[in-house]
Scaffold this motif. Structure first.
Motif, PDB file in Angstrom:
ATOM      1  N   LEU A   1       0.851  -1.183   0.000  1.00 61.97           N
ATOM      2  CA  LEU A   1       0.000   0.000   0.000  1.00 61.97           C
ATOM      3  C   LEU A   1       0.889   1.236   0.000  1.00 61.97           C
ATOM      4  O   LEU A   1       1.574   1.523   0.976  1.00 61.97           O
ATOM      5  CB  LEU A   1      -0.917   0.008   1.223  1.00 61.97           C
ATOM      6  CG  LEU A   1      -1.742   1.289   1.441  1.00 61.97           C
ATOM      7  CD1 LEU A   1      -2.705   1.513   0.279  1.00 61.97           C
ATOM      8  CD2 LEU A   1      -2.501   1.234   2.761  1.00 61.97           C
TER       9      LEU A   1
ATOM     10  N   ASP B   1      -2.598  -3.033  -2.877  1.00 64.26           N
ATOM     11  CA  ASP B   1      -3.794  -2.973  -2.042  1.00 64.26           C
ATOM     12  C   ASP B   1      -4.446  -1.587  -2.091  1.00 64.26           C
ATOM     13  O   ASP B   1      -4.557  -0.897  -1.082  1.00 64.26           O
ATOM     14  CB  ASP B   1      -3.418  -3.350  -0.605  1.00 64.26           C
ATOM     15  CG  ASP B   1      -4.629  -3.536   0.294  1.00 64.26           C
ATOM     16  OD1 ASP B   1      -5.725  -3.781  -0.238  1.00 64.26           O
ATOM     17  OD2 ASP B   1      -4.462  -3.436   1.526  1.00 64.26           O
ATOM     18  N   GLY B   2      -4.851  -1.165  -3.305  1.00 61.77           N
ATOM     19  CA  GLY B   2      -5.532   0.113  -3.450  1.00 61.77           C
ATOM     20  C   GLY B   2      -4.621   1.315  -3.333  1.00 61.77           C
ATOM     21  O   GLY B   2      -5.052   2.387  -2.868  1.00 61.77           O
ATOM     22  N   SER B   3      -3.370   1.190  -3.759  1.00 60.99           N
ATOM     23  CA  SER B   3      -2.414   2.293  -3.658  1.00 60.99           C
ATOM     24  C   SER B   3      -2.839   3.484  -4.515  1.00 60.99           C
ATOM     25  O   SER B   3      -3.463   3.327  -5.567  1.00 60.99           O
ATOM     26  CB  SER B   3      -1.019   1.837  -4.090  1.00 60.99           C
ATOM     27  OG  SER B   3      -0.524   0.828  -3.242  1.00 60.99           O
ATOM     28  N   THR B   4      -2.445   4.679  -4.066  1.00 59.36           N
ATOM     29  CA  THR B   4      -2.714   5.901  -4.826  1.00 59.36           C
ATOM     30  C   THR B   4      -1.436   6.489  -5.410  1.00 59.36           C
ATOM     31  O   THR B   4      -1.468   7.571  -5.999  1.00 59.36           O
ATOM     32  CB  THR B   4      -3.397   6.951  -3.934  1.00 59.36           C
ATOM     33  OG1 THR B   4      -2.576   7.217  -2.786  1.00 59.36           O
ATOM     34  CG2 THR B   4      -4.752   6.461  -3.465  1.00 59.36           C
TER      35      THR B   4
ATOM     36  N   ARG C   1      -3.867  -5.838  -8.891  1.00 65.15           N
ATOM     37  CA  ARG C   1      -4.317  -4.566  -8.320  1.00 65.15           C
ATOM     38  C   ARG C   1      -5.718  -4.720  -7.750  1.00 65.15           C
ATOM     39  O   ARG C   1      -6.647  -5.116  -8.453  1.00 65.15           O
ATOM     40  CB  ARG C   1      -4.293  -3.464  -9.378  1.00 65.15           C
ATOM     41  CG  ARG C   1      -2.913  -3.177  -9.946  1.00 65.15           C
ATOM     42  CD  ARG C   1      -2.888  -1.843 -10.674  1.00 65.15           C
ATOM     43  NE  ARG C   1      -3.027  -0.730  -9.731  1.00 65.15           N
ATOM     44  CZ  ARG C   1      -3.051   0.553 -10.108  1.00 65.15           C
ATOM     45  NH1 ARG C   1      -2.975   0.874 -11.392  1.00 65.15           N
ATOM     46  NH2 ARG C   1      -3.162   1.508  -9.210  1.00 65.15           N
ATOM     47  N   LEU C   2      -5.863  -4.403  -6.466  1.00 64.91           N
ATOM     48  CA  LEU C   2      -7.174  -4.412  -5.840  1.00 64.91           C
ATOM     49  C   LEU C   2      -7.821  -3.039  -6.050  1.00 64.91           C
ATOM     50  O   LEU C   2      -7.137  -2.014  -5.962  1.00 64.91           O
ATOM     51  CB  LEU C   2      -7.051  -4.710  -4.346  1.00 64.91           C
ATOM     52  CG  LEU C   2      -6.365  -6.044  -4.005  1.00 64.91           C
ATOM     53  CD1 LEU C   2      -6.322  -6.244  -2.496  1.00 64.91           C
ATOM     54  CD2 LEU C   2      -7.083  -7.208  -4.678  1.00 64.91           C
ATOM     55  N   PRO C   3      -9.124  -2.991  -6.323  1.00 60.66           N
ATOM     56  CA  PRO C   3      -9.767  -1.719  -6.656  1.00 60.66           C
ATOM     57  C   PRO C   3      -9.827  -0.735  -5.494  1.00 60.66           C
ATOM     58  O   PRO C   3      -9.955   0.461  -5.690  1.00 60.66           O
ATOM     59  CB  PRO C   3     -11.178  -2.145  -7.090  1.00 60.66           C
ATOM     60  CG  PRO C   3     -11.400  -3.462  -6.427  1.00 60.66           C
ATOM     61  CD  PRO C   3     -10.058  -4.124  -6.403  1.00 60.66           C
ATOM     62  N   PHE C   4      -9.744  -1.245  -4.275  1.00 56.06           N
ATOM     63  CA  PHE C   4      -9.707  -0.385  -3.092  1.00 56.06           C
ATOM     64  C   PHE C   4      -8.968  -1.126  -1.993  1.00 56.06           C
ATOM     65  O   PHE C   4      -8.696  -2.325  -2.100  1.00 56.06           O
ATOM     66  CB  PHE C   4     -11.111   0.020  -2.627  1.00 56.06           C
ATOM     67  CG  PHE C   4     -12.083  -1.119  -2.569  1.00 56.06           C
ATOM     68  CD1 PHE C   4     -12.146  -1.945  -1.454  1.00 56.06           C
ATOM     69  CD2 PHE C   4     -12.939  -1.375  -3.631  1.00 56.06           C
ATOM     70  CE1 PHE C   4     -13.034  -3.004  -1.397  1.00 56.06           C
ATOM     71  CE2 PHE C   4     -13.849  -2.435  -3.579  1.00 56.06           C
ATOM     72  CZ  PHE C   4     -13.892  -3.244  -2.470  1.00 56.06           C
ATOM     73  N   ASN C   5      -8.626  -0.409  -0.940  1.00 54.39           N
ATOM     74  CA  ASN C   5      -7.810  -0.955   0.138  1.00 54.39           C
ATOM     75  C   ASN C   5      -8.579  -1.975   0.973  1.00 54.39           C
ATOM     76  O   ASN C   5      -9.592  -1.658   1.578  1.00 54.39           O
ATOM     77  CB  ASN C   5      -7.325   0.189   1.029  1.00 54.39           C
ATOM     78  CG  ASN C   5      -6.502  -0.301   2.204  1.00 54.39           C
ATOM     79  OD1 ASN C   5      -6.840  -0.052   3.346  1.00 54.39           O
ATOM     80  ND2 ASN C   5      -5.419  -0.996   1.934  1.00 54.39           N
TER      81      ASN C   5
END
Length: 237
Positions: free
Chosen positions: A10, A37-40, A56-60
């Motif tokens: 993350l 894990d939903g990184s920005t 890639r997970l769509p959100f944390n």
């Protein structure tokens, strides 16, 4: 035994390249998967630039959700062993083979910070008391000493991989503490090996000391619930 190193990450754009380079140097026989894990930030791009596949997970979802994804990927791709390594550089890849060697006598091997190796500083105050309580209970369940119940540096053999692909807990700290109970109640053997860990050099921890203390208390509650739940033993293959 096909080995997959799973790295839940993350916002670890800065630390991740060094972690991947160390793994390539120390463990060239192991494949690596980064679960973003939903990184920005540029975590996923950093992994791809190193030639490592990324999910890639769509959100944390937290470490537990990321690791469950990694275990399911491992089962689908036919891996026998999964090793969890943090993306922040605290886990020393030179100890990875130590964990793998210990799988000859256990289904799940935990790399323990507080077992006489290295100079990692133990927590203080309520966090230390909670960690000691967790370690004491898990040691009794495992019939062996577990000094570092919340360590995320661990290796899972074939039986534990199959258990975790179905039942790995997603709650914070449940991914470490509760997962050990799940493994034990499913018939897995758990052992620890001493390892040295390093301090984080980039980025910042996802939890403040106060939040970590609160979650440790929640982990104790989760531990109690896991103890009363029935688990079906998994046959070894």
């Amino acid at each position: 035994m096909r080995t997959l190193v799973v790295i839940p990450a993350l916002n670890e754009e800065q630390a991740l390249p060094g972690v991947l380079a160390e793994l390539a140097d120390q463990c060239p026989h192991a494949d690596v998967l980064v679960v973003d894990d939903g990184s920005t930030d540029g975590t996923a791009a950093a992994a791809r630039q190193s030639g490592v596949p990324v999910v890639r997970l769509p959100f944390n979802l937290g470490v537990g959700g990321a690791m469950r994804t990694g275990y399911r990927y491992a089962v689908q791709q036919g891996y026998d062993v999964v090793v969890q390594v943090d993306a922040d550089g605290q886990h020393d890849a030179s100890y990875l083979q130590v964990l793998l060697d210990a799988l000859g006598e256990a289904d799940l091997v935990i790399g323990a910070r507080f077992a006489g190796e290295g100079e990692y500083t133990a927590a203080r105050g309520p966090r230390r008391w909670a960690m000691r309580l967790l370690a004491s209970v898990l040691s009794g369940l495992a019939h062996t000493q577990i000094t570092d119940a919340t360590s995320g540096f661990r290796a899972a053999g074939p039986r534990a991989v199959r258990v975790f692909a179905e039942h790995y807990p997603a709650e914070y700290l449940g991914d470490t503490v509760e997962s050990v109970v799940i493994a034990l109640r499913s018939g897995c053997t758990v052992r620890q090996v001493p390892v040295a860990m390093r301090a984080r050099t980039t980025g910042q921890a996802s939890q403040s000391p106060l939040k970590a203390t609160v979650y440790l208390v929640r982990a104790i509650v989760a531990l109690g619930l896991a103890l009363v739940r029935r688990w079906t033993p998994v046959e070894a293959k």
